[in-house]
Design a protein around this motif. Structure first.
Motif, PDB file in Angstrom:
ATOM      1  N   THR A  98       2.168 -15.877  -8.221  1.00 31.84           N
ATOM      2  CA  THR A  98       1.008 -16.757  -8.354  1.00 31.84           C
ATOM      3  C   THR A  98      -0.100 -16.344  -7.393  1.00 31.84           C
ATOM      4  OG1 THR A  98       2.383 -18.625  -9.049  1.00 31.84           O
ATOM      5  CG2 THR A  98       0.213 -19.136  -8.136  1.00 31.84           C
ATOM      6  N   ILE A  99       0.277 -16.037  -6.153  1.00 34.36           N
ATOM      7  CA  ILE A  99      -0.713 -15.609  -5.161  1.00 34.36           C
ATOM      8  C   ILE A  99      -1.386 -14.317  -5.600  1.00 34.36           C
ATOM      9  CG2 ILE A  99      -1.014 -14.826  -2.785  1.00 34.36           C
ATOM     10  CD1 ILE A  99       1.240 -16.743  -1.991  1.00 34.36           C
ATOM     11  N   LEU A 100      -0.612 -13.388  -6.098  1.00 31.36           N
ATOM     12  CA  LEU A 100      -1.184 -12.122  -6.577  1.00 31.36           C
ATOM     13  C   LEU A 100      -2.117 -12.364  -7.762  1.00 31.36           C
ATOM     14  CD1 LEU A 100       1.959  -9.805  -6.381  1.00 31.36           C
ATOM     15  CD2 LEU A 100      -0.088  -9.659  -4.957  1.00 31.36           C
ATOM     16  N   ALA A 101      -1.675 -13.210  -8.691  1.00 34.90           N
ATOM     17  CA  ALA A 101      -2.500 -13.485  -9.875  1.00 34.90           C
ATOM     18  C   ALA A 101      -3.824 -14.119  -9.487  1.00 34.90           C
ATOM     19  CB  ALA A 101      -1.736 -14.385 -10.842  1.00 34.90           C
ATOM     20  N   THR A 136      -9.042  -5.337  -3.589  1.00 31.93           N
ATOM     21  CA  THR A 136      -7.957  -6.309  -3.428  1.00 31.93           C
ATOM     22  C   THR A 136      -7.515  -6.865  -4.768  1.00 31.93           C
ATOM     23  OG1 THR A 136      -8.774  -6.947  -1.230  1.00 31.93           O
ATOM     24  CG2 THR A 136      -7.281  -8.477  -2.333  1.00 31.93           C
ATOM     25  N   GLY A 137      -8.474  -7.193  -5.629  1.00 33.81           N
ATOM     26  CA  GLY A 137      -8.146  -7.737  -6.941  1.00 33.81           C
ATOM     27  C   GLY A 137      -7.441  -6.744  -7.834  1.00 33.81           C
ATOM     28  N   VAL A 138      -7.923  -5.503  -7.847  1.00 30.43           N
ATOM     29  CA  VAL A 138      -7.296  -4.464  -8.675  1.00 30.43           C
ATOM     30  C   VAL A 138      -5.894  -4.163  -8.161  1.00 30.43           C
ATOM     31  CG1 VAL A 138      -7.417  -2.026  -9.332  1.00 30.43           C
ATOM     32  CG2 VAL A 138      -9.479  -3.440  -9.415  1.00 30.43           C
ATOM     33  N   ALA A 139      -5.744  -4.099  -6.834  1.00 32.69           N
ATOM     34  CA  ALA A 139      -4.426  -3.830  -6.254  1.00 32.69           C
ATOM     35  C   ALA A 139      -3.449  -4.957  -6.569  1.00 32.69           C
ATOM     36  CB  ALA A 139      -4.545  -3.637  -4.743  1.00 32.69           C
ATOM     37  N   ALA A 140      -3.928  -6.210  -6.551  1.00 32.35           N
ATOM     38  CA  ALA A 140      -3.061  -7.342  -6.896  1.00 32.35           C
ATOM     39  C   ALA A 140      -2.575  -7.219  -8.340  1.00 32.35           C
ATOM     40  CB  ALA A 140      -3.807  -8.656  -6.696  1.00 32.35           C
ATOM     41  N   ALA A 141      -3.476  -6.824  -9.238  1.00 35.32           N
ATOM     42  CA  ALA A 141      -3.084  -6.625 -10.637  1.00 35.32           C
ATOM     43  C   ALA A 141      -2.063  -5.500 -10.748  1.00 35.32           C
ATOM     44  CB  ALA A 141      -4.318  -6.306 -11.484  1.00 35.32           C
ATOM     45  N   GLY A 142      -2.260  -4.420  -9.980  1.00 38.60           N
ATOM     46  CA  GLY A 142      -1.323  -3.310 -10.003  1.00 38.60           C
ATOM     47  C   GLY A 142       0.058  -3.718  -9.531  1.00 38.60           C
ATOM     48  N   LEU A 143       0.120  -4.535  -8.490  1.00 41.55           N
ATOM     49  CA  LEU A 143       1.415  -4.995  -7.984  1.00 41.55           C
ATOM     50  C   LEU A 143       2.137  -5.850  -9.024  1.00 41.55           C
ATOM     51  CD1 LEU A 143       0.406  -5.911  -4.318  1.00 41.55           C
ATOM     52  CD2 LEU A 143       1.962  -4.070  -5.016  1.00 41.55           C
ATOM     53  N   LEU A 145       1.772  -5.590 -12.266  1.00 42.25           N
ATOM     54  CA  LEU A 145       2.134  -4.758 -13.414  1.00 42.25           C
ATOM     55  C   LEU A 145       3.285  -3.807 -13.114  1.00 42.25           C
ATOM     56  CD1 LEU A 145      -1.441  -3.907 -14.766  1.00 42.25           C
ATOM     57  CD2 LEU A 145       0.255  -5.417 -15.815  1.00 42.25           C
ATOM     58  N   VAL A 146       3.526  -3.558 -11.834  1.00 47.79           N
ATOM     59  CA  VAL A 146       4.612  -2.650 -11.439  1.00 47.79           C
ATOM     60  C   VAL A 146       5.600  -3.453 -10.597  1.00 47.79           C
ATOM     61  CG1 VAL A 146       5.219  -0.472 -10.330  1.00 47.79           C
ATOM     62  CG2 VAL A 146       2.964  -0.735 -11.419  1.00 47.79           C
ATOM     63  N   PRO A 147       6.595  -4.070 -11.218  1.00 46.43           N
ATOM     64  CA  PRO A 147       7.533  -4.927 -10.488  1.00 46.43           C
ATOM     65  C   PRO A 147       8.198  -4.241  -9.298  1.00 46.43           C
ATOM     66  CG  PRO A 147       7.827  -5.176 -12.862  1.00 46.43           C
ATOM     67  CD  PRO A 147       6.893  -4.020 -12.663  1.00 46.43           C
ATOM     68  N   ARG A 148       8.420  -2.942  -9.398  1.00 41.85           N
ATOM     69  CA  ARG A 148       9.054  -2.228  -8.289  1.00 41.85           C
ATOM     70  C   ARG A 148       8.197  -2.305  -7.032  1.00 41.85           C
ATOM     71  NH1 ARG A 148      10.775   3.835  -9.461  1.00 41.85           N
ATOM     72  NH2 ARG A 148      11.932   2.674 -11.049  1.00 41.85           N
ATOM     73  N   ALA A 152       8.625  -4.437  -3.193  1.00 41.29           N
ATOM     74  CA  ALA A 152       8.666  -3.621  -1.984  1.00 41.29           C
ATOM     75  C   ALA A 152       7.886  -4.314  -0.867  1.00 41.29           C
ATOM     76  CB  ALA A 152       8.081  -2.238  -2.259  1.00 41.29           C
ATOM     77  N   PRO A 153       8.572  -4.737   0.204  1.00 39.98           N
ATOM     78  CA  PRO A 153       7.879  -5.445   1.295  1.00 39.98           C
ATOM     79  C   PRO A 153       6.714  -4.646   1.876  1.00 39.98           C
ATOM     80  CG  PRO A 153      10.249  -5.672   1.523  1.00 39.98           C
ATOM     81  CD  PRO A 153      10.023  -4.665   0.432  1.00 39.98           C
ATOM     82  N   PHE A 154       6.870  -3.326   1.977  1.00 39.30           N
ATOM     83  CA  PHE A 154       5.796  -2.521   2.563  1.00 39.30           C
ATOM     84  C   PHE A 154       4.536  -2.590   1.707  1.00 39.30           C
ATOM     85  CE2 PHE A 154       3.363   1.437   2.833  1.00 39.30           C
ATOM     86  CZ  PHE A 154       3.054   1.441   4.187  1.00 39.30           C
ATOM     87  N   ALA A 155       4.697  -2.495   0.392  1.00 41.79           N
ATOM     88  CA  ALA A 155       3.539  -2.534  -0.503  1.00 41.79           C
ATOM     89  C   ALA A 155       2.846  -3.889  -0.422  1.00 41.79           C
ATOM     90  CB  ALA A 155       3.971  -2.238  -1.937  1.00 41.79           C
TER      91      ALA A 155
END
Length: 234
Positions: A98-101, A136-143, A145-148, A152-155
């Protein structure tokens, strides 16, 4: 034209971010209604202050008034989390997805770039805030879309640090770019003066505090995960 489209996009962003966040808080219905009323009152106050030109008046230029408006909700949320286990549990219960979305909406930070192109803003503020929010917004969408990556805590930590620093830097640059501000350090044409007026004032006074609270939630969850991992290895 930018003000017109910006107004409706910001109204949508405020409604979505606050509505979704309150919906995902694990609290009693009466508490949810109370939080909704408090949020509505806060938003109404910020609209009234901007509509009356309060952010651009002499007293506001002697003090970082918009900075205070950013800090107050953060202090209130932080104090609630410290003294109330229920508040802490409710905040930490907001799903990471939800936070990422919600952060995907920050791609609309591109409006800062459009305001700079229209010469309604100048200096480093619109470019830092604009590109920082878009990334930040594009990276949130990428995270998402890529569950792996999302697992990943680092990502997540890297994204969270970047997103939080983007907001803090934008607040600092915006405040220091106000023309007439007692501690103005950046002199560049209109600077960030547009952020003192509607609809753009809703960004630092309404949206930024909530996004910083959500970033703090992610930091707290990452810290809890690290502690749990350390206990498991002990």
């Amino acid at each position: 034209m930018l003000d017109f489209f910006g107004f409706w996009l910001l109204v949508l962003a405020v409604a979505v971010t606050y509505g979704v966040t309150l919906f995902h808080l694990d609290v009693r219905p009466t508490t949810r209604v109370a939080l909704l009323a408090i949020s509505g009152a806060w938003i109404g106050l910020q609209v009234a202050l901007a509509a009356t030109g309060a952010f651009g008046r002499d007293f506001a230029l002697d003090l970082p008034v918009i900075g205070i408006m950013v800090a107050f909700p953060l202090l209130a949320a932080g104090a609630s989390a410290l003294v109330s286990p229920g508040a802490r549990r409710a905040l930490l219960g907001i799903p990471l997805a939800t936070i990422l979305a919600l952060n995907i909406l920050r791609v609309f930070g591109a409006f800062f770039l459009l305001l700079a192109a229209a010469q309604a803003m100048a200096g480093p503020f619109p470019f830092s805030a604009g590109w920082g929010d878009v990334i930040t917004g594009v990276a949130a969408a990428g995270l998402l879309l890529v569950p792996r990556l999302a697992a990943a805590p680092f990502a997540i930590a890297a994204w969270n640090v970047f997103g939080a620093l983007d907001l803090l830097l934008a607040v600092a640059l915006g405040t220091l770019s106000f023309n007439g501000y007692a501690f103005q350090l950046i002199h560049a044409g209109p600077g960030s003066d547009a952020i003192q007026t509607l609809p753009w004032s809703l960004i630092p006074t309404v949206l930024v505090p909530l996004y910083l609270i959500l970033h703090a939630v992610v930091f707290a969850r990452l810290r809890s995960g690290i502690r749990a991992g350390a206990r498991a290895r002990a």
